[in-house]
Design an enzyme around this catalytic site. Structure first.
Site, PDB file in Angstrom:
ATOM      1  N   LYS A  26      32.975  56.726  26.741  1.00 50.38           N
ATOM      2  CA  LYS A  26      31.243  57.424  26.364  1.00 50.38           C
ATOM      3  C   LYS A  26      31.989  57.343  24.509  1.00 50.38           C
ATOM      4  O   LYS A  26      29.899  57.311  24.226  1.00 50.38           O
ATOM      5  CB  LYS A  26      31.477  58.442  26.754  1.00 50.38           C
ATOM      6  CG  LYS A  26      30.347  59.724  26.667  1.00 50.38           C
ATOM      7  CD  LYS A  26      31.212  60.862  27.025  1.00 50.38           C
ATOM      8  CE  LYS A  26      31.312  61.606  27.768  1.00 50.38           C
ATOM      9  NZ  LYS A  26      30.138  62.143  29.348  1.00 50.38           N
ATOM     10  N   ARG A  96      34.606  66.690  25.040  1.00 46.90           N
ATOM     11  CA  ARG A  96      34.591  65.576  26.652  1.00 46.90           C
ATOM     12  C   ARG A  96      35.242  64.814  26.417  1.00 46.90           C
ATOM     13  O   ARG A  96      35.818  64.065  25.446  1.00 46.90           O
ATOM     14  CB  ARG A  96      32.854  65.151  26.529  1.00 46.90           C
ATOM     15  CG  ARG A  96      31.813  66.181  27.215  1.00 46.90           C
ATOM     16  CD  ARG A  96      30.492  65.687  27.112  1.00 46.90           C
ATOM     17  NE  ARG A  96      29.757  66.594  26.956  1.00 46.90           N
ATOM     18  CZ  ARG A  96      28.793  66.912  27.343  1.00 46.90           C
ATOM     19  NH1 ARG A  96      29.110  66.163  29.176  1.00 46.90           N
ATOM     20  NH2 ARG A  96      27.628  67.986  27.265  1.00 46.90           N
ATOM     21  N   GLY A 105      33.394  62.550  36.843  1.00 38.41           N
ATOM     22  CA  GLY A 105      33.683  64.012  37.254  1.00 38.41           C
ATOM     23  C   GLY A 105      35.045  64.007  37.372  1.00 38.41           C
ATOM     24  O   GLY A 105      35.098  65.246  37.757  1.00 38.41           O
ATOM     25  N   MET A 107      37.752  64.190  35.236  1.00 33.55           N
ATOM     26  CA  MET A 107      38.170  64.680  33.232  1.00 33.55           C
ATOM     27  C   MET A 107      38.011  66.119  33.082  1.00 33.55           C
ATOM     28  O   MET A 107      36.430  66.005  33.750  1.00 33.55           O
ATOM     29  CB  MET A 107      39.590  63.603  32.885  1.00 33.55           C
ATOM     30  CG  MET A 107      39.698  62.868  33.595  1.00 33.55           C
ATOM     31  SD  MET A 107      40.173  61.355  32.776  1.00 33.55           S
ATOM     32  CE  MET A 107      39.300  60.653  31.985  1.00 33.55           C
ATOM     33  N   ARG A 340      26.209  55.044  29.989  1.00 31.42           N
ATOM     34  CA  ARG A 340      27.124  53.853  30.555  1.00 31.42           C
ATOM     35  C   ARG A 340      26.553  52.396  31.147  1.00 31.42           C
ATOM     36  O   ARG A 340      25.684  52.616  32.068  1.00 31.42           O
ATOM     37  CB  ARG A 340      28.666  54.231  31.054  1.00 31.42           C
ATOM     38  CG  ARG A 340      27.673  55.478  31.896  1.00 31.42           C
ATOM     39  CD  ARG A 340      28.771  55.984  32.371  1.00 31.42           C
ATOM     40  NE  ARG A 340      28.790  57.114  33.645  1.00 31.42           N
ATOM     41  CZ  ARG A 340      28.933  58.206  34.283  1.00 31.42           C
ATOM     42  NH1 ARG A 340      29.949  58.781  33.597  1.00 31.42           N
ATOM     43  NH2 ARG A 340      28.354  58.855  35.241  1.00 31.42           N
ATOM     44  N   HIS A 461      28.003  64.608  41.553  1.00 30.32           N
ATOM     45  CA  HIS A 461      28.707  64.409  41.631  1.00 30.32           C
ATOM     46  C   HIS A 461      29.023  63.414  43.442  1.00 30.32           C
ATOM     47  O   HIS A 461      29.732  62.549  43.022  1.00 30.32           O
ATOM     48  CB  HIS A 461      30.068  64.655  42.141  1.00 30.32           C
ATOM     49  CG  HIS A 461      31.317  65.013  42.281  1.00 30.32           C
ATOM     50  ND1 HIS A 461      32.053  65.338  43.627  1.00 30.32           N
ATOM     51  CD2 HIS A 461      32.042  64.184  41.231  1.00 30.32           C
ATOM     52  CE1 HIS A 461      33.484  64.010  43.688  1.00 30.32           C
ATOM     53  NE2 HIS A 461      33.273  64.149  42.045  1.00 30.32           N
ATOM     54  N   SER A 777      51.562  25.105  52.802  1.00 27.13           N
ATOM     55  CA  SER A 777      50.549  26.402  52.270  1.00 27.13           C
ATOM     56  C   SER A 777      51.677  27.794  52.305  1.00 27.13           C
ATOM     57  O   SER A 777      52.602  27.774  52.946  1.00 27.13           O
ATOM     58  CB  SER A 777      50.267  26.290  54.019  1.00 27.13           C
ATOM     59  OG  SER A 777      49.097  27.387  54.079  1.00 27.13           O
ATOM     60  N   CYS A 847      47.407  30.693  52.569  1.00 24.84           N
ATOM     61  CA  CYS A 847      47.220  31.221  53.854  1.00 24.84           C
ATOM     62  C   CYS A 847      48.340  32.680  53.804  1.00 24.84           C
ATOM     63  O   CYS A 847      47.813  33.304  55.445  1.00 24.84           O
ATOM     64  CB  CYS A 847      47.432  30.675  55.050  1.00 24.84           C
ATOM     65  SG  CYS A 847      49.451  30.397  55.635  1.00 24.84           S
ATOM     66  N   TYR A 867      43.437  25.029  48.127  1.00 25.95           N
ATOM     67  CA  TYR A 867      42.874  25.870  48.575  1.00 25.95           C
ATOM     68  C   TYR A 867      43.009  27.174  48.904  1.00 25.95           C
ATOM     69  O   TYR A 867      44.613  26.801  49.067  1.00 25.95           O
ATOM     70  CB  TYR A 867      42.300  25.348  49.726  1.00 25.95           C
ATOM     71  CG  TYR A 867      43.383  25.055  50.905  1.00 25.95           C
ATOM     72  CD1 TYR A 867      43.636  26.405  51.666  1.00 25.95           C
ATOM     73  CD2 TYR A 867      44.069  24.282  51.363  1.00 25.95           C
ATOM     74  CE1 TYR A 867      44.614  26.170  52.945  1.00 25.95           C
ATOM     75  CE2 TYR A 867      44.856  23.995  52.294  1.00 25.95           C
ATOM     76  CZ  TYR A 867      45.053  24.983  53.090  1.00 25.95           C
ATOM     77  OH  TYR A 867      46.055  24.637  53.330  1.00 25.95           O
TER      78      TYR A 867
HETATM   79  C1  PEP Z   1      52.615  34.167  55.761  1.00 28.09           C
HETATM   80  O1  PEP Z   1      54.128  34.562  56.197  1.00 28.09           O
HETATM   81  O2  PEP Z   1      52.485  34.587  54.671  1.00 28.09           O
HETATM   82  C2  PEP Z   1      51.893  34.280  57.088  1.00 28.09           C
HETATM   83  C3  PEP Z   1      50.415  33.285  56.444  1.00 28.09           C
HETATM   84  O3  PEP Z   1      52.021  34.243  58.229  1.00 28.09           O
HETATM   85  P1  PEP Z   1      52.964  35.225  59.136  1.00 28.09           P
HETATM   86  O4  PEP Z   1      51.631  36.357  58.323  1.00 28.09           O
HETATM   87  O5  PEP Z   1      51.713  34.853  60.302  1.00 28.09           O
HETATM   88  O6  PEP Z   1      54.255  34.961  59.170  1.00 28.09           O
END
Ligand code: PEP
Ligand code: MG
Length: 898
Positions: A26, A96, A105, A107, A340, A461, A777, A847, A867
């Site tokens: 603000k 304000r 809203g 604060m 804003r 709000h 991975s 993963c 990846y």
């Molecule tokens: C992990 O441990 O990050 C994984 C992908 O395997 P899980 O979640 O199946 O243990």
């Protein structure tokens, strides 16, 4: 001397729009608007640094602050030619809050500060309106008492109602000056009773009380909750803006409004907003009265409207983004009170980003940064299924209101935020119904499926908060009368009780009785365009975690470029294409676990083989030549057998075994610490036949696909490895089975064997492990668990305290949601570096759940992964984050050069 206070007024400002961190949004906006010549009332901003100092020093103000505030008050008095507390020509100010990130809203605000028994006559004289002056006075005393001293709002509201009753008037507007005068005296009396002190007449004392209250509101429960929900971290605190009051409630030529430079719901380029005649700004935001659409203001005050249009154009060009502005018209003169960056619905965010890039207002790269991961999350708004018969749907209409936030929601009605939270806790889906919402309600609003309020406009709000969350919301359903006591609402002769189902259509602004079926709509056009830009920009590949052909297909729709994790054990329990066959698979794996000899285990595994093979064929087909990483069995075996007696009896009967035998084996499988126990590749070391069956299923499926001209790229992944030799044993076993099958089939089939990095030891010894593994991975769910020594299944009980800034505040985010880049991240960096020192082309991915978390994805890019892999619905989020980090890096490099 440290500067804590920044002045703006008379066309000049000490800060500018880039000073958000110090002046708050603000304050920075007011400074910038002043600089570019817009009509802004004068004032000054006490910096967020002062707030940080206040909390860092036992709630004491910095010693220089007193003088700096006094100097700035004097300067403001010079610029406005008015004096605080002056009996003839008094200066009144608003006080304000405003932090670097918008917290609508959450604060505190105090208006009309500077009024006392003397200055009120000055205000009456200069405005020639005694009634108005005393109304302002009682509003101030009321606000000061509740906000600064924490007195109960209801107490004061009761006095107001009593006074009106005594005088026989209904509307506030019908109360004469003497009525307000009487009320001021009453309020002051209550003040004295409750606090033991007289109401402060000295404007400077009032000002310091208000400054303290604004700083105090930074740590109020609702503000802390909002920051947690919105994941706002790392701010210094709130600034305090002290601004000359202008009045929108001096008559029909006055008013107040909120407007957006583009439509925040659809993203369309149109001037959009609410205007309320003869009102103060808080009336619009609080949603107490229902305003008129901005367009209608053009008829009432054409000149002001044209001026406002010009401000709209100027501000959007200047900020290169949609602005949300507050303004007041005092006797035909326009004042800008705030600008804003406007909150917007997810689909509006996409539309605006793409439109603005096409208009050349911003670059394509800027457009990518305009989308938040949550926007994607919320893009998949459900709507009422179009198949529902229109007539029967119409017959269930309960009420209509203003379509504040699109999307449809179904839930059971509750009437308080606390009930919403309690019911949601029990797993109920709720719709929160309120006359209006206030910041106290955010907890309940956050857990509700949708929100319905009887009053308020699109900028009330409820609407602002719900829009930020992309949550279905209808406001201003004026026909709905709510009885909080009996917990019912009625409209048009229908009554809905607490706990009854309703459906809200936030896009149309219609509430229906009963639960209507919802479907998820098509994505907006701009989504496709923007995601094309995303894919052209990013370097990281994005795969998906999917265990079934269906999920694989969905993930490809979401842009997945392969599978990063197929958890094969999920296939042991469910058959997604033939659910009735799920039981058969379950029994086969249980038979394997209960078997006492290798032969018996192999026999049971042979039953599983065709199921797994069929699933893999489905997945390979869905991925059509994209890489597919398949992980061998991972969880401890006790997860596959029943623990309740009745289920054990059933199992024993099905397998022709004595129930005692089943029970004994289940007991044998019990481990004190199963997550650190007999799981992952340790199972395959003990029972190589499980690995053999799984590899056989994968390779046979791949061969069959190959024969049918479906290209396949299988990557066999061994979980939870802790040592090179362990991996080598299993890699050799894998290759024996695979190569034999390939040779016998006479096909040319390539496959990789790699591992997950889920244990600190594996990361530390990554150079050795990479001698065997063709890819890594990172399983960051387990790697977080094992690095931090926090159980991923149980830490939820206390981790919130570690994230809560009011409790321990150790982490900015839950490390199981967003990577702990400092600790776990260090192992990941090390693992990649060491791994590639052995095998320089080592393919590396992630993963764990973090693969779908935007900040974690950015980190994965920075440490050189190839990846990330995310669940299907999070794939677009990961794609976006992977592109954003490229743009951010470019921008940072450019900045450095400068
Ligand atoms: C992990 O441990 O990050 C994984 C992908 O395997 P899980 O979640 O199946 O243990
Ligand atoms: Mg794991």
């Amino acid at each position: 001397m440290k500067k804590w206070v920044y002045f703006f007024g008379a066309g000049k400002a000490e800060g500018d729009g880039t000073w958000r961190e110090v002046l708050g949004g603000k304050g920075a906006g007011l400074a910038e608007m002043t600089r570019i010549g817009l009509p802004v009332p004068g004032g000054f901003t006490i910096s967020t640094e002062a707030c940080a100092y206040y909390y860092g020093h036992d709630k004491k103000f910095p010693s220089e602050l007193k003088k700096q505030v006094a100097d700035n008050v004097a300067k403001l008095e010079r610029v406005t030619k008015k004096k605080l507390g002056d009996p003839k020509n008094p200066l009144l100010v608003s006080v304000r809050s405003g932090s670097a990130r918008s917290m609508p809203g959450m604060m505190e605000t105090i208006l009309n500060l500077g009024l006392n028994d003397k200055s009120v006559s000055g205000l009456a004289a200069t405005t020639k309106n005694e009634r108005f002056a005393y109304d302002a006075y009682r509003r101030f005393v009321q606000m000061y008492s509740t906000v600064v001293m924490g007195m109960s709002k209801e107490d004061l509201e009761h006095r107001l109602a009593d006074m009106k009753k005594r005088r026989g008037v209904k509307e506030d507007t019908a109360v004469p000056a003497s009525g307000w005068k009487e009320l001021v005296a009453e309020y002051k009396e209550i003040f004295k009773q409750k606090t033991g002190n007289a109401f402060p007449d000295d404007p400077m004392e009032q000002l310091w009380g208000a400054i303290g209250a604004v700083f105090g509101s930074w740590m109020a429960e609702k503000a802390v909750t909002y920051r947690r929900v919105e994941k706002i971290t790392g701010l210094l605190g709130t600034a305090v803006n002290v601004v000359q009051m202008v009045f929108g409630n001096t008559g029909e030529n006055s008013g107040t409004g909120v407007c957006f430079t583009r439509n925040p719901s659809s993203g369309e380029k149109e001037f959009y907003g609410d205007y309320l005649v003869n009102a103060q700004g808080e009336d619009v935001v609080a949603g107490i009265r229902t305003p008129m659409p901005l367009r209608e203001m053009a008829k009432l005050l054409p000149k002001v409207y044209v001026q406002l249009e010009k401000v709209r154009v100027k501000l959007e060009k200047h900020y290169r983004d949609m602005q949300d502005m507050e303004f007041t018209v005092e006797d035909g003169k326009l004042y800008m009170l705030q600008t804003r960056t406007g909150k917007r619905t997810p689909s509006a965010a996409f539309r605006m980003a793409v439109d603005m890039a096409n208009e050349k207002l911003i670059t394509k790269q800027d457009a990518l940064l305009r989308i938040k991961p949550e926007d994607i999350d919320r893009l998949f708004y459900p709507v009422i299924d179009a198949k529902v018969d229109k007539k029967s749907l119409e017959s269930t209409i309960f009420a209509t209101g203003i379509n504040a936030v699109p999307g449809a929601a179904v839930g059971k009605v509750v009437f308080t935020a606390a009930d919403a939270e309690a019911w949601a806790e029990k797993g109920e889906k709720v719709i929160l119904v309120r006359r209006e919402t206030s910041p106290e309600d955010v907890g309940g609003m956050a857990v509700a499926q949708g929100i319905l309020t009887a009053t308020g406009g699109k900028t009330s709000h409820a609407a602002v908060v719900a829009r930020g969350w992309g949550k279905c919301c209808i406001v201003g359903a004026e026909k709905v009368s709510i009885d909080y006591k009996s917990k019912t609402m009625s409209a048009g002769g229908k009554t809905v009780k607490e706990g009854e189902w309703v459906t809200l259509d936030g896009g149309e602004g219609v509430a229906y009785t009963g639960a209507q079926p919802l479907v998820t709509p098509e994505l907006p056009k701009a989504f496709t365009t923007l995601m094309k830009w995303v894919d052209e920009t990013r370097k990281l590949r994005v795969r998906t975690n999917a265990d079934t052909p269906q999920d694989s297909r969905k993930a490809r729709e979401m842009g997945a470029e392969g599978i990063g994790l197929c958890r094969t054990e999920h296939m042991f329990f469910t058959d997604f294409e033939h659910p009735e066959k799920g039981q058969e698979r379950q029994r086969a794996i249980q038979e394997m676990i209960l078997a006492e000899t290798r032969e018996a285990r192999v026999k049971a595994l042979d039953k599983l083989l065709p199921f797994q093979r069929r699933d893999f064929i489905g997945i390979f087909r869905a991925m059509d030549g994209l890489p597919v990483t398949i992980r061998l069995i991972d969880p401890p075996l006790h997860e596959f057998v029943p623990h309740e007696r009745a289920k054990q009896e059933e199992l024993a009967k099905d397998l022709g075994l004595a129930v005692e035998k089943v029970a004994r084996r289940v007991e044998q499988l019990h481990e004190a610490n199963p997550m650190l126990g007999h799981r992952g590749c340790r199972l395959a070391i003990t029972y190589p036949e499980i690995l053999e069956m799984q590899v056989r299923a994968i390779i046979e499926a791949a061969i069959e696909c190959q024969k049918n001209k479906v290209k396949v790229l299988p990557e066999i992944m061994i979980p939870l490895v802790l040592d090179k030799k362990e991996l080598w044993i299993l890699e050799q076993a894998t290759r024996r089975v695979a190569d034999d099958l390939i040779k016998k089939a006479g096909v040319k089939l390539e496959y990789l064997v790699g591992t997950m990095i889920e244990l600190p030891r594996a990361a530390l010894l990554a150079n050795e492990i990479a001698e065997v593994a063709e890819f890594f991975s990172f399983g960051t769910n387990d790697l977080t668990q094992t690095t931090m020594g926090l159980s991923r299944d149980d830490a939820g009980r206390f981790l919130p305290d570690y994230v809560d800034e009011k409790k321990a505040g150790v982490f900015a985010a839950d490390p199981f949601q967003s990577l702990d880049t400092k600790g776990v991240g260090m192992l990941m960096r090390w693992g990649i570096e060491k791994g590639r020192s052995t095998r320089n082309k080592l393919k590396v991915g992630i993963c764990g759940e973090h693969g779908g978390d935007a900040d974690s994805v950015k980190f994965c890019h920075q440490i050189g992964m190839d990846y990330v892999s995310a669940s299907p619905f999070r794939v677009p989020i990961s794609r976006l984050a992977a592109a954003q980090v490229v743009v951010e890096e470019k921008q940072a490099a450019k900045k450095k050069k400068k």
